[in-house]
Scaffold this motif. Sequence first.
Motif, PDB file in Angstrom:
ATOM      1  N   ALA A   4       3.305   9.259  -5.983  1.00  0.00           N
ATOM      2  CA  ALA A   4       4.342   8.304  -6.376  1.00  0.00           C
ATOM      3  C   ALA A   4       5.341   8.988  -7.303  1.00  0.00           C
ATOM      4  O   ALA A   4       4.966   9.746  -8.199  1.00  0.00           O
ATOM      5  CB  ALA A   4       3.719   7.096  -7.072  1.00  0.00           C
ATOM      6  N   THR A   6       9.643   8.200  -8.926  1.00  0.00           N
ATOM      7  CA  THR A   6      10.551   7.114  -9.265  1.00  0.00           C
ATOM      8  C   THR A   6      11.941   7.409  -8.728  1.00  0.00           C
ATOM      9  O   THR A   6      12.494   8.483  -8.971  1.00  0.00           O
ATOM     10  CB  THR A   6      10.599   6.912 -10.792  1.00  0.00           C
ATOM     11  OG1 THR A   6       9.271   6.661 -11.259  1.00  0.00           O
ATOM     12  CG2 THR A   6      11.493   5.740 -11.164  1.00  0.00           C
ATOM     13  N   PRO A  12       9.642   2.419  -7.567  1.00  0.00           N
ATOM     14  CA  PRO A  12       8.695   3.446  -7.138  1.00  0.00           C
ATOM     15  C   PRO A  12       8.917   3.884  -5.699  1.00  0.00           C
ATOM     16  O   PRO A  12       9.344   3.089  -4.856  1.00  0.00           O
ATOM     17  CB  PRO A  12       7.326   2.772  -7.290  1.00  0.00           C
ATOM     18  CG  PRO A  12       7.580   1.331  -7.500  1.00  0.00           C
ATOM     19  CD  PRO A  12       9.012   1.123  -7.782  1.00  0.00           C
ATOM     20  N   VAL A  14       6.648   6.103  -2.745  1.00  0.00           N
ATOM     21  CA  VAL A  14       5.301   6.596  -2.469  1.00  0.00           C
ATOM     22  C   VAL A  14       5.300   7.299  -1.126  1.00  0.00           C
ATOM     23  O   VAL A  14       5.915   6.833  -0.173  1.00  0.00           O
ATOM     24  CB  VAL A  14       4.269   5.438  -2.428  1.00  0.00           C
ATOM     25  CG1 VAL A  14       2.877   5.965  -2.119  1.00  0.00           C
ATOM     26  CG2 VAL A  14       4.268   4.679  -3.738  1.00  0.00           C
ATOM     27  N   PHE A  83       2.041  -2.022  -8.005  1.00  0.00           N
ATOM     28  CA  PHE A  83       2.111  -0.922  -8.958  1.00  0.00           C
ATOM     29  C   PHE A  83       1.799  -1.392 -10.367  1.00  0.00           C
ATOM     30  O   PHE A  83       2.032  -2.545 -10.720  1.00  0.00           O
ATOM     31  CB  PHE A  83       3.515  -0.300  -8.931  1.00  0.00           C
ATOM     32  CG  PHE A  83       3.887   0.255  -7.590  1.00  0.00           C
ATOM     33  CD1 PHE A  83       3.509   1.535  -7.232  1.00  0.00           C
ATOM     34  CD2 PHE A  83       4.596  -0.510  -6.682  1.00  0.00           C
ATOM     35  CE1 PHE A  83       3.836   2.048  -5.987  1.00  0.00           C
ATOM     36  CE2 PHE A  83       4.936  -0.007  -5.431  1.00  0.00           C
ATOM     37  CZ  PHE A  83       4.550   1.273  -5.097  1.00  0.00           C
ATOM     38  N   HIS A  92       4.626   5.403 -11.995  1.00  0.00           N
ATOM     39  CA  HIS A  92       3.926   4.245 -11.448  1.00  0.00           C
ATOM     40  C   HIS A  92       2.583   4.684 -10.877  1.00  0.00           C
ATOM     41  O   HIS A  92       2.487   5.733 -10.248  1.00  0.00           O
ATOM     42  CB  HIS A  92       4.751   3.608 -10.328  1.00  0.00           C
ATOM     43  CG  HIS A  92       6.179   3.391 -10.692  1.00  0.00           C
ATOM     44  ND1 HIS A  92       6.611   2.273 -11.350  1.00  0.00           N
ATOM     45  CD2 HIS A  92       7.276   4.159 -10.501  1.00  0.00           C
ATOM     46  CE1 HIS A  92       7.916   2.355 -11.544  1.00  0.00           C
ATOM     47  NE2 HIS A  92       8.334   3.498 -11.040  1.00  0.00           N
ATOM     48  N   ILE A  94      -0.566   3.351  -8.293  1.00  0.00           N
ATOM     49  CA  ILE A  94      -0.739   2.445  -7.161  1.00  0.00           C
ATOM     50  C   ILE A  94      -2.032   1.663  -7.348  1.00  0.00           C
ATOM     51  O   ILE A  94      -3.122   2.246  -7.397  1.00  0.00           O
ATOM     52  CB  ILE A  94      -0.757   3.234  -5.844  1.00  0.00           C
ATOM     53  CG1 ILE A  94       0.536   4.026  -5.717  1.00  0.00           C
ATOM     54  CG2 ILE A  94      -0.960   2.310  -4.651  1.00  0.00           C
ATOM     55  CD1 ILE A  94       0.399   5.294  -4.939  1.00  0.00           C
ATOM     56  N   GLU A  95      -1.876   0.371  -7.473  1.00  0.00           N
ATOM     57  CA  GLU A  95      -3.029  -0.489  -7.687  1.00  0.00           C
ATOM     58  C   GLU A  95      -3.985  -0.378  -6.504  1.00  0.00           C
ATOM     59  O   GLU A  95      -3.560  -0.353  -5.354  1.00  0.00           O
ATOM     60  CB  GLU A  95      -2.560  -1.935  -7.854  1.00  0.00           C
ATOM     61  CG  GLU A  95      -3.613  -2.850  -8.419  1.00  0.00           C
ATOM     62  CD  GLU A  95      -3.025  -4.213  -8.744  1.00  0.00           C
ATOM     63  OE1 GLU A  95      -3.144  -5.120  -7.901  1.00  0.00           O
ATOM     64  OE2 GLU A  95      -2.442  -4.332  -9.830  1.00  0.00           O
ATOM     65  N   HIS A 100      -6.507   8.092 -10.356  1.00  0.00           N
ATOM     66  CA  HIS A 100      -5.088   8.346 -10.582  1.00  0.00           C
ATOM     67  C   HIS A 100      -4.924   9.568 -11.463  1.00  0.00           C
ATOM     68  O   HIS A 100      -5.666   9.746 -12.437  1.00  0.00           O
ATOM     69  CB  HIS A 100      -4.418   7.163 -11.302  1.00  0.00           C
ATOM     70  CG  HIS A 100      -4.290   5.944 -10.486  1.00  0.00           C
ATOM     71  ND1 HIS A 100      -5.122   4.869 -10.629  1.00  0.00           N
ATOM     72  CD2 HIS A 100      -3.426   5.621  -9.503  1.00  0.00           C
ATOM     73  CE1 HIS A 100      -4.771   3.926  -9.771  1.00  0.00           C
ATOM     74  NE2 HIS A 100      -3.748   4.356  -9.074  1.00  0.00           N
TER      75      HIS A 100
END
Length: 174
Positions: A4, A6, A12, A14, A83, A92, A94-95, A100
């Motif tokens: 990811a 910006t 964001p 990805v 995010f 960001h 990523i949920e 991460h």
Amino acid sequence: VLVATTEPDGTPDVAPKHLAMPVSWENWFGFVCHPDHGTYRNALRTGVFTVGYPSPTMLLEASLAAAPRESDGSKPTLDMLHFIPATAVAGHLIEGCRLHLECELHDTVEGLGHNVLLLGKVVAVHASAKLVRRINKDEHDALAESPLLAYIHPGRVATIDETQAFPYHLMFKR
């Protein structure tokens, strides 16, 4: 992995990257990208990127991240992702990803055909509690509980939920 970055407007971006890995025994991570891609341009402009390791249940999300941009430059498929703000870099996360990495861009390596290797210093790590190594828990059991998603070139994926210990030679040292 899902990298990811910006966009200039703060949103964001990805992209899935299968040529990605730790690049030393210390906190360094690298991935290969084409200079025409937004991921490359954004990482150079901002000096940061984040990496998410999706679970096998996130295969659709990983696929959507690979969708091409619209003629106006937008990527509406990213609306399917959720995010959360990174903690150490302006980026960001990523949920839903199990692991991460927050990275500061350190260098680029050109001359790899049409591609460039981006090298980042890992400045923060966030991991699902199920992935954290425990002295009293066998790594085989942890992987069985939280399988990994692996990309098998070209165009295949696999769920890895079983491993075997590697039979290192008695005198092996790294």
